[in-house]
Design a protein around this motif. Structure first.
Motif, PDB file in Angstrom:
ATOM      1  N   ASN A  19       0.822  -1.216   0.000  1.00 49.12           N
ATOM      2  CA  ASN A  19       0.000   0.000   0.000  1.00 49.12           C
ATOM      3  C   ASN A  19       0.854   1.263   0.000  1.00 49.12           C
ATOM      4  O   ASN A  19       0.631   2.207   0.764  1.00 49.12           O
ATOM      5  N   ASP A  20       1.895   1.203  -0.822  1.00 48.11           N
ATOM      6  CA  ASP A  20       2.831   2.333  -0.949  1.00 48.11           C
ATOM      7  C   ASP A  20       3.525   2.682   0.362  1.00 48.11           C
ATOM      8  O   ASP A  20       3.944   3.827   0.573  1.00 48.11           O
ATOM      9  N   GLN A  21       3.598   1.719   1.272  1.00 44.44           N
ATOM     10  CA  GLN A  21       4.335   1.929   2.528  1.00 44.44           C
ATOM     11  C   GLN A  21       5.425   0.875   2.663  1.00 44.44           C
ATOM     12  O   GLN A  21       5.244  -0.276   2.244  1.00 44.44           O
ATOM     13  N   GLN A  22       6.537   1.320   3.247  1.00 42.54           N
ATOM     14  CA  GLN A  22       7.646   0.397   3.429  1.00 42.54           C
ATOM     15  C   GLN A  22       7.301  -0.626   4.520  1.00 42.54           C
ATOM     16  O   GLN A  22       6.912  -0.262   5.632  1.00 42.54           O
ATOM     17  N   ASN A  23       7.449  -1.898   4.173  1.00 39.78           N
ATOM     18  CA  ASN A  23       7.174  -2.983   5.119  1.00 39.78           C
ATOM     19  C   ASN A  23       8.492  -3.484   5.710  1.00 39.78           C
ATOM     20  O   ASN A  23       9.504  -3.599   5.013  1.00 39.78           O
ATOM     21  N   CYS A  47      11.589 -11.690  16.278  1.00 39.91           N
ATOM     22  CA  CYS A  47      10.340 -12.432  16.458  1.00 39.91           C
ATOM     23  C   CYS A  47       9.620 -12.729  15.150  1.00 39.91           C
ATOM     24  O   CYS A  47       8.635 -13.470  15.138  1.00 39.91           O
ATOM     25  N   GLY A  48      10.069 -12.152  14.025  1.00 39.08           N
ATOM     26  CA  GLY A  48       9.459 -12.432  12.739  1.00 39.08           C
ATOM     27  C   GLY A  48       8.210 -11.628  12.436  1.00 39.08           C
ATOM     28  O   GLY A  48       7.499 -11.924  11.476  1.00 39.08           O
ATOM     29  N   LYS A  49       7.879 -10.605  13.208  1.00 39.83           N
ATOM     30  CA  LYS A  49       6.674  -9.810  12.978  1.00 39.83           C
ATOM     31  C   LYS A  49       6.924  -8.784  11.865  1.00 39.83           C
ATOM     32  O   LYS A  49       7.985  -8.173  11.800  1.00 39.83           O
ATOM     33  N   GLN A  50       5.939  -8.599  10.988  1.00 40.39           N
ATOM     34  CA  GLN A  50       5.997  -7.585   9.942  1.00 40.39           C
ATOM     35  C   GLN A  50       5.262  -6.331  10.420  1.00 40.39           C
ATOM     36  O   GLN A  50       4.195  -6.417  11.032  1.00 40.39           O
ATOM     37  N   PHE A  51       5.813  -5.180  10.103  1.00 37.95           N
ATOM     38  CA  PHE A  51       5.204  -3.931  10.557  1.00 37.95           C
ATOM     39  C   PHE A  51       5.613  -2.802   9.628  1.00 37.95           C
ATOM     40  O   PHE A  51       6.564  -2.918   8.834  1.00 37.95           O
ATOM     41  N   PHE A  52       4.865  -1.668   9.737  1.00 35.92           N
ATOM     42  CA  PHE A  52       5.161  -0.459   8.974  1.00 35.92           C
ATOM     43  C   PHE A  52       5.792   0.559   9.903  1.00 35.92           C
ATOM     44  O   PHE A  52       5.653   0.504  11.134  1.00 35.92           O
ATOM     45  N   GLU A  53       6.450   1.511   9.321  1.00 36.58           N
ATOM     46  CA  GLU A  53       6.987   2.619  10.101  1.00 36.58           C
ATOM     47  C   GLU A  53       5.829   3.528  10.482  1.00 36.58           C
ATOM     48  O   GLU A  53       5.106   4.031   9.618  1.00 36.58           O
TER      49      GLU A  53
END
Length: 430
Positions: free
Chosen positions: A18-22, A28-34
């Motif tokens: 969604n045009d955001q850096q992932n 821990c392997g969690k994915q998140f956005f800034e």
């Protein structure tokens, strides 16, 4: 930036969504956005979500504004503008089955349990013992008695002394094996006392859960330490030695307790028991002591007879009267005629000796069933009957080097350690 789940700063870029850096957390392997939110708000909203929350960034920003708004400036308009849908979604997330079974929720429960355990330990309290090892010595039984008078468990024991002093001997090894912490002090007068006072003055810093302290020393200078500990709100016992007794004083209540080091028991108080019971107890103890000494005298006389070849029986016939031995125990008096009848008993082999010992044990148990029979007493009775010492009989029959070793090797008898002596019982009956 930190991982919203484990707060790790170790992560790497993992494409764009969604045009955001992932980003992907290496820990821990969690994915998140800034996030553009402050760190505290981000942690409150996303750290425990485990990926189940559907809160938008707009709603989160609105919630942060309401949270940071001063209390006095919260108006009805601000409350009406609050997104209750956001609150509803947060509650649904927290109460969802997936969240209740998640690792984050388990970690939260574990942390709560650990804090409860720590709080319980702080409320429970412990007892602590301070010992001037150069001034006072007591065994494990005395230590157990001191622990029994405390209201809290005795979990810390510290001994102070100059452990290089030869007069200490191996006391440091004994105390260390009993769980003491050993504090060394240099040589000098009252050096151990001074170290105890210095340590006790700040004892709550090292042991914040301590509630009771046993100050074990007969030096009068330790009264200053007792007073200081009382001022800190602790229960203080001052343990001193007076002769063969330990004198325990509760400095808070003034209660006095005496413990006998000789008989390893608490001395009865006239306030707790009747005077007649106390006198009867002392008389019984003295009678047992006299009987024990009388048995020792009989053993010495018999040994003297054997070595000097004195025939008491012939002398008694010449005098025409029987020698009377004064005793205090009626059961012992009744047993004397039996000894007289069997003074000429001869032990020719091991089987005869075994039957004779079984007969002696049976007779003694019949007269005193509650009295423990030790090896010296059994040997003394055997010597009265045969006129020979037990060791000489064993060597003569070639059954061993000593009477004790013979009993240990025989399958007919069983030995059980009782203090410094052995208690003997018969496994087979005649």
């Amino acid at each position: 930036m930190k991982c919203p789940l484990c707060e790790s700063t170790s992560y790497y870029k993992n494409g764009r969504r969604n045009d955001q850096q992932n980003y992907l957390c290496k820990n821990c392997g969690k994915q998140f956005f800034e996030s553009a939110l402050p760190c505290s708000v981000e942690m409150d909203l996303l750290a425990n979500s485990n990926g189940h929350t559907k809160v938008s960034m707009t709603d989160a920003a609105e919630l942060s504004l309401v949270k940071n708004l001063p209390e006095e400036k919260i108006t009805e308009q601000a409350l009406s503008s609050f997104n209750f849908k956001l609150a509803e979604e947060l509650l649904q997330t927290i109460l969802s089955p997936d969240y209740l079974e998640s690792a984050v929720f388990n970690q939260l429960l574990l942390r709560i349990q650990q804090e409860n355990e720590i709080r319980h330990k702080l409320e429970a309290g412990i007892s602590l013992l301070l010992l001037d090892a150069e001034n006072l010595k007591f065994d494990i039984n005395s230590e157990l008695f001191l622990a029994s008078i405390c209201e809290f468990p005795l979990q810390a024991k510290i001994a102070f002394a100059n452990w290089k002093n030869p007069s200490i001997g191996k006391q440091d090894i004994e105390l260390y094996n009993r769980g003491y912490q050993l504090v060394h002090v240099p040589e000098g007068k009252n050096s151990a006392d001074a170290k105890m006072i210095a340590f006790g003055a700040c004892v709550l810093r090292s042991y914040p859960t301590v509630k009771e302290i046993l100050v074990c020393s007969s030096d009068g200078i330790l009264i200053h330490l007792c007073n200081e500990l009382q001022n800190q709100g602790l229960i203080v016992y001052w343990v001193r030695r007076q002769g063969q007794n330990l004198h325990i004083e509760n400095r808070n209540t003034g209660k006095l307790t005496d413990y006998s080091l000789a008989v390893t028991t608490e001395l009865p108080s006239f306030e707790k028991v009747k005077v007649a019971d106390t006198i009867q107890y002392l008389m019984k103890s003295e009678q047992e002591s006299i009987n024990a000494r009388l048995d020792s005298l009989v053993d010495v006389a018999t040994s003297f007879q054997e070595k000097c070849n004195i025939n008491i029986q012939n002398n008694s016939n010449q005098l025409g009267e029987e020698k009377v031995i004064p005793v205090l125990d009626n059961s012992f008096t009744e047993y004397i005629p039996e000894v007289k009848k069997e003074t000429s008993a001869q032990v020719s082999n091991g089987k005869t000796l075994e039957k004779l010992l079984l007969k002696i044990i049976q007779d003694l148990e019949a007269k005193s069933p509650k009295t423990k029979l030790c090896v010296p007493r059994l040997g003394s009775e055997l010597q009265k009957i045969t006129g020979q010492s037990p060791n000489s009989i064993i060597k003569k029959l070639k059954l061993g080097s000593s009477f004790l070793k013979y009993l240990k090797s025989s399958p007919t008898f069983r030995l059980k350690a009782s203090g410094k002596e052995y208690e003997v019982t018969a496994l087979l009956r005649e």
